[in-house]
Design a protein around this motif. Structure first.
Motif, short mmCIF file in Angstrom:
data_model
loop_
_atom_site.label_atom_id
_atom_site.label_comp_id
_atom_site.label_asym_id
_atom_site.label_seq_id
_atom_site.Cartn_x
_atom_site.Cartn_y
_atom_site.Cartn_z
N ILE A 225 0.90 -1.27 0.13
CA ILE A 225 -0.13 0.12 -0.02
C ILE A 225 0.65 1.26 0.02
CG2 ILE A 225 -1.70 1.63 1.48
CD1 ILE A 225 -2.93 -1.27 2.13
N VAL A 226 2.02 1.13 0.55
CA VAL A 226 2.72 2.54 0.95
C VAL A 226 3.61 2.57 -0.23
CG1 VAL A 226 4.84 3.31 2.20
CG2 VAL A 226 3.08 2.03 3.29
N ILE A 227 4.07 1.39 -0.84
CA ILE A 227 5.00 1.59 -2.05
C ILE A 227 4.13 1.85 -3.32
CG2 ILE A 227 5.13 -0.84 -2.71
CD1 ILE A 227 7.99 1.63 -2.62
N LEU A 228 2.86 1.45 -3.42
CA LEU A 228 2.09 1.63 -4.32
C LEU A 228 1.60 3.12 -4.51
CD1 LEU A 228 1.00 -0.38 -6.66
CD2 LEU A 228 -1.07 -0.25 -5.70
N SER A 229 1.41 3.64 -3.28
CA SER A 229 1.05 5.03 -3.29
C SER A 229 2.36 6.15 -3.94
CB SER A 229 0.72 5.47 -1.76
OG SER A 229 -0.05 4.69 -1.17
N ALA A 230 3.27 5.32 -3.30
CA ALA A 230 4.72 6.10 -3.56
C ALA A 230 4.93 6.13 -5.17
CB ALA A 230 5.90 5.74 -2.97
N TYR A 231 4.67 4.80 -5.85
CA TYR A 231 4.80 4.69 -6.94
C TYR A 231 3.82 5.82 -7.95
CZ TYR A 231 4.18 1.96 -11.28
OH TYR A 231 4.20 1.67 -12.69
N PHE A 232 2.64 5.76 -7.71
CA PHE A 232 1.64 6.45 -8.33
C PHE A 232 2.13 8.18 -8.17
CE2 PHE A 232 -0.84 2.70 -8.53
CZ PHE A 232 -1.05 2.59 -9.75
N SER A 233 2.29 8.52 -7.01
CA SER A 233 2.68 9.96 -6.76
C SER A 233 3.98 10.11 -7.59
CB SER A 233 3.14 10.08 -5.20
OG SER A 233 1.98 9.58 -4.32
N GLY A 234 5.08 9.30 -7.52
CA GLY A 234 6.18 9.66 -8.22
C GLY A 234 6.17 9.99 -9.57
N ILE A 235 5.19 8.79 -10.07
CA ILE A 235 5.10 8.81 -11.43
C ILE A 235 4.19 10.22 -11.99
CG2 ILE A 235 3.29 7.97 -13.51
CD1 ILE A 235 4.54 5.35 -12.65
N PHE A 236 3.32 10.64 -11.09
CA PHE A 236 2.55 12.05 -11.29
C PHE A 236 3.41 13.05 -11.25
CE2 PHE A 236 0.18 15.55 -9.51
CZ PHE A 236 -0.69 15.75 -10.53
N ILE A 237 4.04 13.25 -9.99
CA ILE A 237 5.33 14.13 -10.00
C ILE A 237 6.21 14.14 -11.21
CG2 ILE A 237 7.34 14.97 -8.70
CD1 ILE A 237 5.97 13.92 -5.97
N ALA A 238 6.63 13.16 -11.71
CA ALA A 238 7.60 13.13 -12.84
C ALA A 238 7.03 13.55 -14.18
CB ALA A 238 8.15 11.49 -13.08
N TYR A 239 5.69 13.13 -14.21
CA TYR A 239 4.90 13.69 -15.47
C TYR A 239 4.82 15.01 -15.44
CZ TYR A 239 1.44 13.25 -19.01
OH TYR A 239 0.63 13.33 -20.35
N PHE A 240 4.46 15.62 -14.31
CA PHE A 240 4.23 16.89 -14.08
C PHE A 240 5.86 17.71 -14.23
CE2 PHE A 240 3.92 21.08 -11.32
CZ PHE A 240 2.82 21.46 -12.13
N TYR A 241 6.48 17.17 -13.65
CA TYR A 241 7.93 17.83 -13.90
C TYR A 241 8.68 17.83 -15.27
CZ TYR A 241 13.12 17.53 -13.38
OH TYR A 241 14.58 17.99 -13.48
N VAL A 242 8.25 16.81 -15.97
CA VAL A 242 8.69 16.61 -17.41
C VAL A 242 7.88 17.36 -18.38
CG1 VAL A 242 9.60 15.09 -19.38
CG2 VAL A 242 10.12 14.27 -17.19
N TYR A 243 6.66 17.20 -18.37
CA TYR A 243 5.70 17.48 -19.52
C TYR A 243 5.14 19.03 -19.04
CZ TYR A 243 6.40 13.12 -21.20
OH TYR A 243 6.89 11.85 -21.44
N PHE A 244 5.21 19.38 -17.77
CA PHE A 244 4.59 20.61 -17.27
C PHE A 244 5.75 21.70 -17.05
CE2 PHE A 244 0.77 18.05 -17.14
CZ PHE A 244 -0.25 18.69 -17.79
N LEU A 245 6.47 21.33 -16.29
CA LEU A 245 7.75 22.15 -16.11
C LEU A 245 8.89 22.14 -17.06
CD1 LEU A 245 7.77 21.61 -12.21
CD2 LEU A 245 6.70 23.35 -13.40
N ASP A 246 8.72 21.16 -17.78
CA ASP A 246 10.04 20.90 -18.91
C ASP A 246 11.33 20.54 -18.39
OD1 ASP A 246 8.44 21.19 -21.23
OD2 ASP A 246 8.58 23.48 -21.09
#
Lengths: 221, 390
Positions: free
Chosen positions: B308-329
């Protein structure tokens, strides 16, 4: 009810073999209270661990209602502990961050019980152990006596017919030891078989104790 | 089952400090890993999309290790080769923009050559060619525009060709952002203007591009070209693709190697933490075992708790990365991946999100994490509980 036959347990390291239990034979009847006296290292805890199916002996048999628990796999041994054994340890091991109520959930959540049955079992065990008033408090705030009563409540919450106490009064003062003995009396009244290991002289003067045995160097006297 | 879930929830909430710390650390590591993977995928996707419209062959005159201008007459020779559909010359070169100390790529196009325009379709799409050719115009990449604006060249820029004359070109438009990786430092203009600005003599071109309708014949045509002109470098589209692939795989690989070191360290810390039997978790396992829990039940329970902990981290990490790469360039990472030499840094990344990337991230992080937890826990579970808590 419990029949121990020719039980031996040895521990071997690279250089030595230590014989913790030597040819133990013992019977404990239903509703009987047996105290085993012995010094530290005499083999008391090892014997209790084998009766609780926590440890396997080197040889011999432990028959509980004619079933040899020594040959049990992990699944059967766990079921035996879950349904029939309540284990009271000398160190008051509880999950400190949890409330007393939540500590008592651990043995119950693996049983097929409804929520109402679980709450009833907890209520009964806490009442019997005289610690119902602390139900919703975190156990890390408890005193030694309260922790011991909590351990007892956890040991009896699944209504086992065998109670095993490994030096239960070793870390208690006299007042709390006497309270504990009162509780054991009540458990005997409920029809439990109780095996206690101790070197506390207090048990010798209790008339509800059916038998007192002595263990020395792994041999029962 | 519901009772177990309830107990699990109680444990998660009670030990929230420990779980939160693991969650934060894991989220950061997953975000870093995902950013690298997203960045690499996005760059490759952009490069491939742009290269799709490139010619099958690029031919350069190559003597004594130097690329020279190629004779325009060769175009007719190549057109005679069987299997070649179209051949055309290109004029291009670097222009040093002194105010910003930057190099821009000037590309001259024959706007009436449909094959050439097809090749540059993505860049010049929607341009009114007649309007464009009415005066000396140019279309510029996003970085060129940025540097021009910085020095107030909003409408035009004056080039100084090698013959010391002056060439004033008007800024007609800016390229679409989707093709930024290849075009951000590019200036497109009419061939004649490019020839003057870059000093390419009449009768010569920078290189020649060939199209072949049958892709099965590429190797045969390459052989024919080699035989006919030994002083020529032949670059296939697949070579350019490979070059970019190697470049970004290498950069991604370096990052993954560094990441692996971080991950191994993380795993060791976890392993060490759980190997220390005196920890709260070991005691918890022992209590559960004493209470009649089977080894399998304990492991499933702890697996679920950590999952549960790591899956939450997995989705959060992916969301952050997506935002970082595609929104913040992807600030910082972008500089490492794109560098400063040819490809400028104001590139925006087009989203590339594949299931295989997600599975890869899961396999690289979540699986080792769960193993790092489960193996020591299993070791504790099979011990006698009284020994563990003694």
């Amino acid at each position: 009810m419990i029949k121990i036959q020719n039980l031996c347990k040895s521990f071997t390291n690279s250089t030595d073999t230590f014989h913790a239990l030597k040819n133990i034979n013992l019977s404990v009847q239903k509703n009987e209270v047996v105290v085993i006296y012995g010094e530290s290292g005499s083999g008391k805890s090892t014997l209790l661990s084998i009766i609780a199916a926590i440890m396997k002996p080197s040889s011999g048999a432990v028959l509980v209602d004619e079933e040899n628990i020594v040959s049990f796999s992990d699944i059967h041994a766990s079921n035996y502990r879950k349904n029939r054994v309540g284990f009271i340890t000398q160190s008051f091991h509880l999950m400190d961050e949890l409330t007393l109520h939540d500590n008592l959930l651990a043995p119950l959540v693996i049983q097929n019980l409804t929520k109402i049955q679980i709450e009833e079992s907890i209520e009964n065990a806490l009442t019997l152990a005289n610690i119902l008033h602390k139900k919703e408090q975190r156990v890390k705030t408890f005193s030694g006596g309260e922790r011991q009563r909590s351990i007892i409540a956890r040991a009896i919450v699944n209504n086992p017919d065998i109670i095993i106490c490994d030096e239960p009064t070793a870390n208690l003062d006299l007042a709390n030891s006497l309270k504990f003995i009162e509780m054991l009396k009540r458990l005997k009244e409920e029809g439990k078989s109780i095996i206690i290991s101790s070197h506390d002289e207090l048990f010798k003067s209790q008339n509800f104790i059916d038998r007192i045995l002595h263990i020395k160097d792994g041999s029962l006297g | 089952m519901l009772n177990k879930l309830n107990f699990l929830l109680i444990l998660l909430v009670t030990q929230r400090k420990k779980h939160f710390a693991i969650f934060v650390l894991s989220t950061l590591l997953i975000a870093l890993l995902s950013s690298v993977i997203f960045l690499s995928s996005s760059i490759k996707k952009d490069v491939y999309t742009t290269l799709e419209h490139q010619a099958d062959f690029t031919l350069q005159r190559y003597i004594a290790g130097r690329v020279l201008n190629t004779p325009e007459a060769w175009i007719d020779e190549f057109m005679q080769l069987e299997g070649v559909e179209n051949a055309s010359g290109r004029i291009y070169g670097m222009h040093y923009y002194e105010p910003a100390e930057q190099y821009f790529m000037i590309v001259g196009l024959d706007f009436y050559d449909t094959q050439v325009i097809q090749g540059m379709k993505k860049l010049v799409n929607g341009i009114d060619i007649d309007e464009f050719l009415k005066r000396k115009n140019m279309i510029i990449g996003s970085d060129v525009k940025k540097f021009f604006d910085e020095y107030h060249y909003f409408d035009y820029y004056i080039f100084r060709p090698p013959d010391r004359s002056i060439e004033k070109l008007f800024i007609y438009d800016k390229f679409q952002t989707q093709s930024d990786i290849v075009s951000s430092d590019m200036i497109i203009m009419d061939m004649a203007n490019a020839r003057r600005i870059l000093g390419v003599q009449e009768g010569y071109v920078s290189d020649i591009v060939l199209e072949t309708p049958n892709k099965e014949e590429l190797e045969t045509i390459q052989l024919k070209l080699k035989v006919s002109h030994f002083d020529m470098r032949i670059i296939q589209k697949s070579d350019i693709k490979k070059y970019y692939e190697n470049l970004y795989n290498y950069k991604g690989g370096v990052f993954l190697a560094l990441y692996s070191i971080v991950l191994i360290t993380f795993g060791l810390i976890l392993f060490q933490r759980y190997s220390m039997i005196s920890s709260v978790d070991a005691k918890e396992v022992a209590i559960l075992r004493l209470s009649g829990w089977k080894i399998k039940e304990v492991l499933c329970f702890k697996l679920m708790e950590n999952f549960i902990v790591i899956l939450s981290a997995y989705f959060s990490g992916i969301f952050i990365a997506y935002f970082y790469v595609y929104f913040l360039d992807a600030p910082l990472l972008k500089s490492i991946f794109l560098g400063y030499s040819n490809l400028a840094n104001s590139t925006t990344f087009s989203p590339s999100f594949s299931l295989s990337d997600l599975v890869l991230i899961f396999l690289i992080f979540v699986l080792p994490f769960l193993l790092a937890i489960l193996i020591p826990l299993w070791k504790v579970s099979i011990q006698e509980p009284t020994e563990v808590i003694r």
